[in-house]
Design an enzyme around this catalytic site. Structure first.
Site, mmCIF file in Angstrom:
data_model
loop_
_atom_site.group_PDB
_atom_site.id
_atom_site.type_symbol
_atom_site.label_atom_id
_atom_site.label_comp_id
_atom_site.label_asym_id
_atom_site.label_seq_id
_atom_site.Cartn_x
_atom_site.Cartn_y
_atom_site.Cartn_z
ATOM 1 N N TYR A 151 27.874 6.364 -15.839
ATOM 2 C CA TYR A 151 28.284 7.185 -16.979
ATOM 3 C C TYR A 151 29.793 7.444 -16.983
ATOM 4 C CZ TYR A 151 23.616 8.507 -18.600
ATOM 5 O OH TYR A 151 22.349 8.524 -19.133
ATOM 6 N N ASP A 258 18.101 10.089 -15.670
ATOM 7 C CA ASP A 258 17.960 10.139 -17.127
ATOM 8 C C ASP A 258 16.665 9.447 -17.539
ATOM 9 O OD1 ASP A 258 18.717 10.443 -19.876
ATOM 10 O OD2 ASP A 258 19.342 8.343 -19.883
HETATM 11 C C1 IPM Z 1 20.226 13.267 -21.864
HETATM 12 C C2 IPM Z 1 20.781 12.276 -22.853
HETATM 13 C C3 IPM Z 1 22.245 12.037 -22.566
HETATM 14 C C4 IPM Z 1 22.343 11.391 -21.194
HETATM 15 C C5 IPM Z 1 23.009 11.173 -23.600
HETATM 16 C C6 IPM Z 1 22.816 11.644 -24.995
HETATM 17 C C7 IPM Z 1 24.464 11.116 -23.268
HETATM 18 O O1 IPM Z 1 20.024 11.100 -22.851
HETATM 19 O O2 IPM Z 1 20.750 14.387 -21.756
HETATM 20 O O3 IPM Z 1 19.236 12.944 -21.199
HETATM 21 O O4 IPM Z 1 22.148 10.182 -21.052
HETATM 22 O O5 IPM Z 1 22.630 12.132 -20.251
HETATM 23 MN MN MN Z 2 18.203 11.253 -21.666
#
Ligand code: IPM
Ligand code: MN
Ligand code: NAD
Length: 366
Positions: A151, A258
């Site tokens: 990320y 995630d």
């Molecule tokens: C989450 C979402 C986010 C992530 C995105 C929208 C950036 O999927 O909070 O799980 O991947 O962290």
């Molecule tokens: Mn997510």
């Protein structure tokens, strides 16, 4: 209906006040945030808790109104607040925007420096049939690392290579410090609950995962009472479906956490019921609270979004930021009672509106 009042006496000694930055965001974000705030307001009134709320722009709303998904005014606001409540960001409307709504969310997380994203899941009594599993788990928690890995790693971006077209690069990066600090939260949680800790990685392929596994293994000497189980993420995804009861406390890097937490949403019947807290410590302190679901553009504006994940998140705020576990329990209990009565939004197979679910939770709070 005294469950909201049970914690009153103990906390009345002096008036306690907290400021909350509220970032409703996009799609169903504002709908579920309003619902969750009504619940928080009720519990605060019952407990003599003084809350100051200030709303800010994030995501697509930030792009539209301030030209940025995480405007400077929002950054200043969240740093002034004791806790942040976020709805959701994103949606097809901003598909062509040079900066995406999601970049605003990542910038918010990174600016706050909170790294342990705690995502509990629970099959609510009465909702077993909403789970696709024959033997649904009761509950578990995924502790997701939130500030590292693919990320945030650099280099990242695109270039054009004449012989190959466009090349896109993301970089996975982790340090021992980043792994240790989130793993410690997982170990302590497993120790307190007296259950094994499942550490998820892809150490058969990835260098970051090899470091993850090595680091977590070394740390287990500090937690002799915790059984440490390592799982590759692909096998973990399978095992969470066939034997979810083994996944009571899970630690995982950002991307794996995630994915597995949405899988957990599937196991409990809907993403809409799952909340989260992102913190950096056990003691009450700063925190970011968000349901794990997104902006659900397919149902936004129809008044049928499930507000329970957002409500669960404000419960976690009371627990993790304000040190009021009894107040948090009052919310969790009211949510469970609402579900047990069959007041379900369509994602759970019911026909209740967001408003009806909210009224039911408020009634149970008394
Ligand atoms: C989450 C979402 C986010 C992530 C995105 C929208 C950036 O999927 O909070 O799980 O991947 O962290
Ligand atoms: Mn997510
Ligand atoms: P999503 O979570 O928005 O929706 C997935 C499915 O679950 C949809 O069918 C949706 O209707 C349903 N759903 C989700 N939350 C619900 C709720 N509270 N009540 C009832 N049904 C609910 O995921 P997506 O469709 O992949 O993403 C939509 C947008 O949201 C994207 O822009 C994505 O990047 C963003 N997103 C944001 C966050 C966040 O802000 N924390 C989290 C995940 C996705």
């Amino acid at each position: 209906m005294d469950c909201g009042r049970r914690w009153l006496g103990k906390r009345r000694v002096k008036a306690v006040g907290y400021s909350i930055a509220v970032l409703p965001g996009d799609g169903i974000g504002p709908e579920v945030t309003v619902a969750a705030l009504r619940v928080l307001d009720r519990v605060a009134k019952q407990g003599g808790l003084h809350l100051e709320l200030e709303t800010g722009l994030i995501g697509g709303a930030g792009i539209d109104e301030a030209g940025h998904p995480f405007p400077p005014a929002t950054e200043a606001l969240v740093h002034r607040a004791h806790a942040v409540l976020l709805g959701a960001v994103g949606g097809p409307r901003w598909a062509k925007s040079p900066t995406s709504p999601e970049q605003g969310l990542l910038a918010l997380r990174s600016s706050l420096g909170l790294f342990a994203n705690i995502r509990p899941f629970e099959v609510f009594p009465g909702l077993e049939a909403a789970s696709p599993l024959k033997k649904p788990p009761r509950r578990g928690v995924i502790v997701r690392e939130l500030l590292g890995g693919l990320y945030f790693g650099t280099p990242r971006g695109r270039s054009t290579r004449p012989e190959a077209g466009v090349e896109a690069v993301d970089t996975a990066r982790y340090t021992t410090l980043e792994i240790e600090r989130v793993a410690r939260i997982g170990f302590e949680m497993a120790e307190r609950q007296g259950v094994p800790l499942v550490s998820v990685d892809k150490a058969n392929v990835l260098e970051t995962s090899r470091l993850w596994r090595e680091t977590v293994t070394k740390m287990s000497a500090e937690f002799p009472r915790v059984e440490l189980i390592h799982r590759y993420v692909d096998a973990a995804a399978m095992e969470m479906v066939i034997a979810p009861e083994r996944y009571q406390v899970v630690i995982a890097e950002n991307l794996f956490g995630d994915i597995l937490s949405d899988l957990a949403g599937g196991l409990v019947g809907s993403l809409g019921v799952m909340g989260s807290a992102t913190v950096r410590q056990w003691e009450p302190g700063p925190g970011l609270y968000e349901p794990i679901h997104g902006s659900a553009p397919d149902i936004a504006g129809r008044g049928i979004s499930n507000p329970l994940g957002a409500m669960w998140s404000v419960g976690m705020m009371l627990e993790w930021s304000f040190g009021l576990p009894e107040a948090a329990q009052a919310i969790y209990t009211a949510v469970r009672q609402t579900v047990a009565e069959g007041v379900w939004t369509p994602d759970l197979g019911g026909s209740a509106t967001t408003e009806a679910v909210t009224e039911s939770v408020l009634n149970h709070l008394g």
